[in-house]
Design an enzyme around this catalytic site. Structure first.
Site, PDB file in Angstrom:
ATOM      1  N   ARG A 117     -94.147 -81.285 -63.120  1.00  0.00           N
ATOM      2  CA  ARG A 117     -94.952 -82.472 -63.428  1.00  0.00           C
ATOM      3  C   ARG A 117     -94.114 -83.626 -63.961  1.00  0.00           C
ATOM      4  NH1 ARG A 117     -99.808 -79.535 -66.874  1.00  0.00           N
ATOM      5  NH2 ARG A 117    -100.147 -77.785 -65.445  1.00  0.00           N
ATOM      6  N   GLU A 136     -92.539 -70.588 -67.436  1.00  0.00           N
ATOM      7  CA  GLU A 136     -93.064 -71.399 -66.330  1.00  0.00           C
ATOM      8  C   GLU A 136     -92.797 -72.873 -66.608  1.00  0.00           C
ATOM      9  OE1 GLU A 136     -97.276 -72.983 -64.511  1.00  0.00           O
ATOM     10  OE2 GLU A 136     -97.291 -71.057 -65.567  1.00  0.00           O
ATOM     11  N   LYS A 140    -103.505 -66.011 -60.728  1.00  0.00           N
ATOM     12  CA  LYS A 140    -103.697 -66.887 -61.885  1.00  0.00           C
ATOM     13  C   LYS A 140    -105.170 -67.305 -61.918  1.00  0.00           C
ATOM     14  CE  LYS A 140    -102.478 -71.593 -63.382  1.00  0.00           C
ATOM     15  NZ  LYS A 140    -101.490 -72.683 -63.228  1.00  0.00           N
TER      16      LYS A 140
END
Length: 215
Positions: free
Chosen positions: A51, A47, A134
């Site tokens: 950001r 993943e 999640k």
């Protein structure tokens, strides 16, 4: 791709290994060797969080690594979904879920691992067809004890908890029946990446890949 179809694919990806590395990449030059090191250690699902300015280019670079399954994390908007899919992401992860984000994943055919932290959020996603979710932020939202409790009234939901999880506490999550895998950044420490110590990252990945899980 319907939410139910997305969850089937998300479940397959979550079962590839007990840990999905959550990666914040600042230097594009680190992307491919990092992916190679993690895959070599037995952690194929990766993943890459959106950001940093190089995140999408990192996904492009990592998508070419044999054996890797690269996804985009921190999806917040439909634009994020489109950009991630175009960069080569094969799954997406979000800290929460909105109608627009869900619709974008359906339109783009990107399997989403949507974030939830409360019973109502989990139920709302389940109602839409998401049976794999999640749990975020895991430690701050109640940790393994919360997930154990929520598993009784909502046994049909499988989780990938992320947030504050490290090697020492990961086994407590993985021992639960409703946990498919955990997400964590400890397998790719910034110090090792800065030094280009890919052997150390492979070692950490191998250690994580041996963790037992019940789901």
């Amino acid at each position: 791709m319907t939410p139910a179809q997305q969850s089937l694919e998300a479940a397959r990806i979550c079962r590839l290994a007990p840990v999905i590395p959550v990666l914040v990449i600042d230097d594009l030059a680190h992307a491919r060797p990092l992916a190679e090191a993690l895959v070599a250690g037995g952690l194929p699902a990766l993943e890459v969080t959106l950001r940093t300015p190089v995140a999408l280019d990192a996904i492009r670079a990592m998508a070419g690594v044999p054996g890797g399954v690269v996804g985009a994390g921190t999806l917040l908007t439909p634009a994020d979904v489109k950009a991630a899919k175009a960069a080569g992401a094969t799954f997406g992860v979000s800290p929460g879920a909105t109608d627009r984000l869900i619709a974008a994943c359906e339109d783009e055919g990107l399997p989403l691992l949507p974030g939830a932290a409360t019973a109502s959020e989990i139920m709302a996603l389940l109602e839409r067809g998401y049976t794999v979710q999640k749990f975020f932020p895991a430690e701050q939202a109640g940790g393994a004890a919360y997930l154990r409790s929520i598993g009784s009234p909502l046994p049909q939901v499988g989780f990938c908890p992320t947030g504050g999880i490290g090697l020492k506490i990961a086994p407590g999550y993985l021992a639960l029946k409703n946990i498919l895998c955990v997400g964590g950044s400890w397998v790719a420490p910034k110090e090792a990446m800065a030094k280009g110590d890919w052997a150390e990252i492979t070692r950490l990945a191998r250690e994580a890949a041996t963790l037992a899980r019940s789901a």
